[in-house]
Scaffold this active site. Structure first.
Site, PDB file in Angstrom:
ATOM      1  CE  LYS A 115      -4.152  -1.535   2.569  1.00  0.00           C
ATOM      2  NZ  LYS A 115      -4.950  -1.244   3.782  1.00  0.00           N
ATOM      3  CE  LYS A 174      -3.494  -2.812  -7.096  1.00  0.00           C
ATOM      4  NZ  LYS A 174      -2.969  -3.474  -5.915  1.00  0.00           N
ATOM      5  CG  PHE A 186      -1.091  -6.129  -2.045  1.00  0.00           C
ATOM      6  CD1 PHE A 186      -1.042  -4.970  -2.802  1.00  0.00           C
ATOM      7  CD2 PHE A 186      -2.007  -6.190  -0.994  1.00  0.00           C
ATOM      8  CE1 PHE A 186      -1.886  -3.899  -2.528  1.00  0.00           C
ATOM      9  CE2 PHE A 186      -2.849  -5.111  -0.705  1.00  0.00           C
ATOM     10  CZ  PHE A 186      -2.788  -3.973  -1.485  1.00  0.00           C
ATOM     11  CG  ASP A 212     -10.289  -0.568   6.217  1.00  0.00           C
ATOM     12  OD1 ASP A 212      -9.374  -1.175   6.809  1.00  0.00           O
ATOM     13  OD2 ASP A 212     -11.414  -1.073   6.023  1.00  0.00           O
TER      14      ASP A 212
HETATM   15  P1  IMP Z   1      -6.772  -3.609   5.383  1.00  0.00           P
HETATM   16  O1  IMP Z   1      -5.283  -3.529   5.490  1.00  0.00           O
HETATM   17  O2  IMP Z   1      -7.477  -3.948   6.640  1.00  0.00           O
HETATM   18  O3  IMP Z   1      -7.333  -2.405   4.673  1.00  0.00           O
HETATM   19  O4  IMP Z   1      -7.055  -4.876   4.444  1.00  0.00           O
HETATM   20  C1  IMP Z   1      -6.949  -4.777   3.090  1.00  0.00           C
HETATM   21  C2  IMP Z   1      -7.061  -6.172   2.467  1.00  0.00           C
HETATM   22  O5  IMP Z   1      -7.893  -6.091   1.304  1.00  0.00           O
HETATM   23  C3  IMP Z   1      -5.695  -6.638   1.968  1.00  0.00           C
HETATM   24  O6  IMP Z   1      -5.057  -7.440   2.903  1.00  0.00           O
HETATM   25  C4  IMP Z   1      -6.070  -7.416   0.708  1.00  0.00           C
HETATM   26  O7  IMP Z   1      -6.459  -8.718   1.053  1.00  0.00           O
HETATM   27  C5  IMP Z   1      -7.286  -6.667   0.198  1.00  0.00           C
HETATM   28  N1  IMP Z   1      -6.869  -5.574  -0.719  1.00  0.00           N
HETATM   29  C6  IMP Z   1      -6.949  -4.240  -0.496  1.00  0.00           C
HETATM   30  N2  IMP Z   1      -6.454  -3.554  -1.538  1.00  0.00           N
HETATM   31  C7  IMP Z   1      -6.032  -4.470  -2.413  1.00  0.00           C
HETATM   32  C8  IMP Z   1      -5.394  -4.363  -3.676  1.00  0.00           C
HETATM   33  O8  IMP Z   1      -5.065  -3.285  -4.183  1.00  0.00           O
HETATM   34  N3  IMP Z   1      -5.146  -5.530  -4.296  1.00  0.00           N
HETATM   35  C9  IMP Z   1      -5.455  -6.752  -3.772  1.00  0.00           C
HETATM   36  N4  IMP Z   1      -6.013  -6.905  -2.584  1.00  0.00           N
HETATM   37  C10 IMP Z   1      -6.315  -5.765  -1.909  1.00  0.00           C
END
Ligand code: IMP
Length: 217
Positions: free
Chosen positions: A13, A198, A175, A77
């Site tokens: 990210k 992307k 990812f 998020d």
């Molecule tokens: P967070 O860190 O709680 O926001 O969780 C985000 C989760 O959503 C990540 O661990 C991925 O599984 C999924 N995710 C969010 N953004 C992406 C992306 O750009 N590509 C692929 N998976 C994503």
């Protein structure tokens, strides 16, 4: 120049945020600043969880002795909503596989992808629609102010990216669910398309463009 502290431990990210924001702001990550804070994501929506992360970090940095010189916290998020699964995994995207056995913490990308494919087994191509969603929160670090004041000053920026899911992973880039997700208008996954594409189309890129608009950049 404005300095943003990125409230995520997810290096992918951070990299995407850096690439899309370019030189318009200075970006500091947890790794640059050598600080760590576990924030529990107790919200029911991306917006709530994004805000919780940004405000918790801003509260920490506003009183912390190691003055990083950051002006704002930026939290992301995000997650995947699959239509055939009623919007799951949604806010549980990072810990989708772990939900099954009550494990704490996030699951590996491979475990999450395997679970998703298992749940979608037999779902035909036309019904494998999904979207990535991202909510960014921008919270000013107000030294001497309460977390409530910082929460009240928080701004939100949304982005979505529509697409569909393959039946097997393809591509090693990106990812999370990237190797399964084909964005609308393309025939290859985010895992295959590479960062340049992307970062033009993604949910995160779109939310970041909205954020950049805030500074007129
Ligand atoms: P967070 O860190 O709680 O926001 O969780 C985000 C989760 O959503 C990540 O661990 C991925 O599984 C999924 N995710 C969010 N953004 C992406 C992306 O750009 N590509 C692929 N998976 C994503």
């Amino acid at each position: 120049m404005t300095t943003l502290f990125i409230a995520t431990g997810n290096a992918h990210k951070v990299e995407e945020i850096r690439q899309v924001l370019g030189g318009s702001v200075t970006v500091l990550s947890q790794r640059d600043a050598n600080v760590r804070l576990e924030v529990e994501e107790t919200g029911a929506t991306f917006r709530e969880n994004s805000g919780i992360k940004a405000v918790t970090w801003a509260g920490y940095l506003a009183v912390d002795v190691c003055n990083l010189g950051a002006d704002y916290v930026l939290a992301d998020d995000s997650g995947l909503e699959v239509d055939a699964l009623g919007g799951a995994p949604g806010v549980h995207s990072a810990r989708f596989a772990a939900l099954d056995d009550g494990r704490k913490g996030n699951s590996s990308d491979a475990e999450n992808n395997a679970k998703l494919l298992r749940l979608l087994a037999g779902v035909p191509a036309g019904k494998r629609t999904a979207r990535f969603r991202c909510v960014l929160s921008l919270t000013p670090i107000l030294h001497g102010e309460s977390p409530a004041a910082m929460a009240a000053a928080t701004e939100f920026f949304d982005g979505t990216c529509e697409g569909r899911l393959l039946e097997a992973p393809s591509g090693a880039g990106g990812f999370g669910y990237d190797p399964l997700f084909i964005p609308e208008g393309y025939d290859r996954t985010f895992g295959e398309l590479g960062p340049e594409v992307k970062n033009r189309l993604s949910h995160r890129a779109r939310a970041l463009v909205a954020l950049r608009g805030r500074w007129g950049r």
